[in-house]
Design a protein around this motif. Sequence first.
Motif, short mmCIF file in Angstrom:
data_model
loop_
_atom_site.label_atom_id
_atom_site.label_comp_id
_atom_site.label_asym_id
_atom_site.label_seq_id
_atom_site.Cartn_x
_atom_site.Cartn_y
_atom_site.Cartn_z
N PRO A 99 6.06 4.53 5.94
CA PRO A 99 5.72 5.91 5.57
C PRO A 99 6.90 6.87 5.68
O PRO A 99 6.92 7.90 5.01
N VAL A 100 7.87 6.55 6.52
CA VAL A 100 9.03 7.44 6.66
C VAL A 100 9.92 7.33 5.43
O VAL A 100 10.34 8.33 4.85
N ILE A 101 10.19 6.09 4.99
CA ILE A 101 11.17 5.93 3.91
C ILE A 101 10.57 6.10 2.52
O ILE A 101 11.28 6.44 1.59
N VAL A 102 9.27 5.88 2.39
CA VAL A 102 8.71 5.92 1.03
C VAL A 102 8.82 7.32 0.42
O VAL A 102 8.95 7.48 -0.79
N THR A 103 8.84 8.33 1.28
CA THR A 103 8.91 9.70 0.77
C THR A 103 10.35 10.19 0.63
O THR A 103 10.57 11.33 0.24
N GLY A 104 11.34 9.36 1.00
CA GLY A 104 12.73 9.75 0.80
C GLY A 104 13.50 10.08 2.05
O GLY A 104 14.66 10.45 1.98
N ASN A 105 12.85 9.94 3.22
CA ASN A 105 13.60 10.13 4.47
C ASN A 105 14.43 8.89 4.75
O ASN A 105 14.17 7.81 4.21
N THR A 106 15.42 9.02 5.64
CA THR A 106 16.08 7.84 6.18
C THR A 106 15.77 7.79 7.67
O THR A 106 15.35 8.80 8.24
N CYS A 107 15.93 6.63 8.28
CA CYS A 107 15.49 6.56 9.68
C CYS A 107 16.38 5.69 10.55
O CYS A 107 17.11 4.82 10.08
N TRP B 126 0.84 -1.21 0.00
CA TRP B 126 0.00 0.00 0.00
C TRP B 126 0.88 1.26 0.00
O TRP B 126 0.69 2.17 -0.81
N TYR B 127 1.88 1.29 0.88
CA TYR B 127 2.76 2.46 0.93
C TYR B 127 3.63 2.56 -0.32
O TYR B 127 3.93 3.65 -0.79
N ALA B 128 4.04 1.40 -0.87
CA ALA B 128 4.86 1.41 -2.10
C ALA B 128 4.13 2.17 -3.20
O ALA B 128 4.72 2.94 -3.95
N GLY B 129 2.81 1.97 -3.27
CA GLY B 129 2.01 2.65 -4.29
C GLY B 129 1.97 4.15 -4.10
O GLY B 129 1.76 4.91 -5.05
N TRP B 130 2.17 4.60 -2.86
CA TRP B 130 2.09 6.03 -2.58
C TRP B 130 3.32 6.81 -3.06
O TRP B 130 3.28 8.04 -3.13
N SER B 131 4.41 6.14 -3.35
CA SER B 131 5.67 6.86 -3.55
C SER B 131 5.56 7.94 -4.63
O SER B 131 6.04 9.05 -4.44
N ASP B 132 4.89 7.62 -5.76
CA ASP B 132 4.82 8.62 -6.83
C ASP B 132 3.48 9.36 -6.83
O ASP B 132 3.16 10.07 -7.78
N LYS B 133 2.68 9.17 -5.78
CA LYS B 133 1.38 9.85 -5.73
C LYS B 133 1.30 10.90 -4.64
O LYS B 133 0.53 11.85 -4.73
N ILE B 134 2.14 10.74 -3.61
CA ILE B 134 2.02 11.65 -2.47
C ILE B 134 2.28 13.10 -2.88
O ILE B 134 1.67 14.03 -2.34
#
Lengths: 318, 337
Positions: B220-228, B168-176
């Motif tokens: 949700p943290v990493i899908v948008t490009g953050n590191t954690c 589900w989160y993988a799908g958000w990467s180019d939609k957020i």
Amino acid sequence: MTTPLADVASSDATLRAFLHGLPGVDRVGADQRAAMLGTRSVKATAKAEAVDLAIRMVDLTTLEGADTPGKVRAMCAKAVHPDPSDPSVPKVAAVCVYPDLVALAVDALAGSGVKVASVATAFPSGRSSLDVKVADTALAVAAGADEIDMVIDRGAFLSGDYAKVFEEIAAIKAACARPGDGHDAHLKVILETGELATYDNVRRASWLAMLAGADFIKTSTGKVQPAATPPVTLIMLEAVRDFLAATGRKVGVKPAGGIRTTKDAIKMLVLVNETVGEGWLDPDWFRLGASTLLNDLLMQRQKMATGRYAGPDYFTLD
Amino acid sequence: MTDAEQPGTARADEAPSGRRSSAQGRAEKPGAGKRRIEDAGKAGPGGRSQESARLAARLAVRKTYKLYIGGAFPRSESGRSYAVASSEGEFLANASKASRKDARDAVVAARKAFGGWSGATAYNRGQILYRIAEMLESRRAQFAAELADTGAERPGEVVDAAVDRLVWYAGWSDKIASVAGAANPVAGPYLNLSSPEPTGVVAVVAPDEPLLGLVSVIAPVIVTGNTCVVVASERAPLPSITLAEVLATSDLPGGVVNVLTGSVKELAPWLAAHMDVNAVDLTGVADADLAAECERAAAENLKRVLRPSVPDWSADPGVRRMTAFLETKTVWHPTGV
């Protein structure tokens, strides 16, 4: 040592005989001793003192083709006030620049007590004629450099032409003189240990440089890897110690290149203390050539002052 | 894939009563092998017993649960570990007990990875998250067995939910960017665009929900490009290290996710105060005083702080966990007059 030191340089043959008569370096032993000394734990107040001492020993360096007057001015400002938010941070020992930027650095550092060092002699390769090297040095000395960092001719050294290396160092030493005001520029001789291949060569080059009149011996230009490794620094410190015992003249040591973290710097200080003693734990006798090290030292200092880990966002980039 | 190939089920076969009763972990290794042989002897007559004896005659090869920092699995710098027990109070394994210096190293690794990860295309990040889901799916039985030890009621369903959450989160990467960003109408000859940008290094205190909760805070943290840097559940840290093994084999660059196991009380304040951390997620901090302390420390360099009430992990998560660690950048671009 069969030849008295004064006569060592009288001919190529005696110089060669002396340098090849130096005891060989036990590579494994040197590596292990340096590694063992690197495990010393320096904490709390001792660490705070070590960090401040290391800051005072830093030769803040920028040796890029892209150096601009603005960058050198900014670096000079940083040398005087390494952390503008904390006036208790000591000044660094010197800034190190190319000869054409010396005048600018001298101007920016006037009255601050921070010295200006300049690389010279066709840095970093040293591949030019002696005339050009002397002229390069004279340019920096005339511009007001307090210290000259020269490179040796590694090609000549490796092919066994020790006399040529000796004479070059002696000629540059002469070019460092300021007959007028009597305040000669200090000569640091860069051995570029990364290109010398063996520890035996490091020991020979150290002695050769000191015999020829070096005030400091320096490991590397920073342009060749490996640069200032702990074993190489250890061998040079031993050479300096033995040279003092043999001649009564004290020579300084400057590891440069590859020292990026506070931990590396403190390991170097431990090496100094254990090899040549406290007499060298002073910016007059031991320097750390570095550009990125200073920020790490400042971050450690801030961590000790505030109790939280510092971030690089709060320090200047260079 | 048959059940026999699954590491988890195979292990359940080999020592019917042994898995729970035999001590696990490095510290117990020499003794543990012997005990398993005794267990096999008790299993009774017949072929089954011979098979068990044959298996038990091997030395036990048990996993050492270590930390996950910068794509490697180091032990704690401090050399400490702590015993992890199952929900029934039986010893499972020794987990590394991370120190503040491990947390510091993890932040360095996360910072180093940030440039490359935030610069990767959203499409690429989505693919890698999907790859994590694939790897997790292939280890379904192993996770189900580990979750059963932590007391999860329907472990298989939890693993399914975790895989689905990753997809589900993988799908958000180019939609957020389309949902959280905008082309703004402005009164002037400008093209005005707002786009969400990753905030940087995020320190995450994971909830006490070993797999679904963990995946739901990391993804949700990493899908948008953050590191954690993730502090795993203190009570049930083992599935989080197994998840780190999944992450390490999913084309996720080293350092994007760093997993620490140990005391939340010890690690969280250091991460919250760290000047090179840009945001903190305090989801797993149960102690209100500790959470308040972390919030105060985080204020020092204006970190983004997420401190939600206890979430229902099975519910639709929405975009809130993603937007919490995004900052909006607005660009004014002159248009031709």
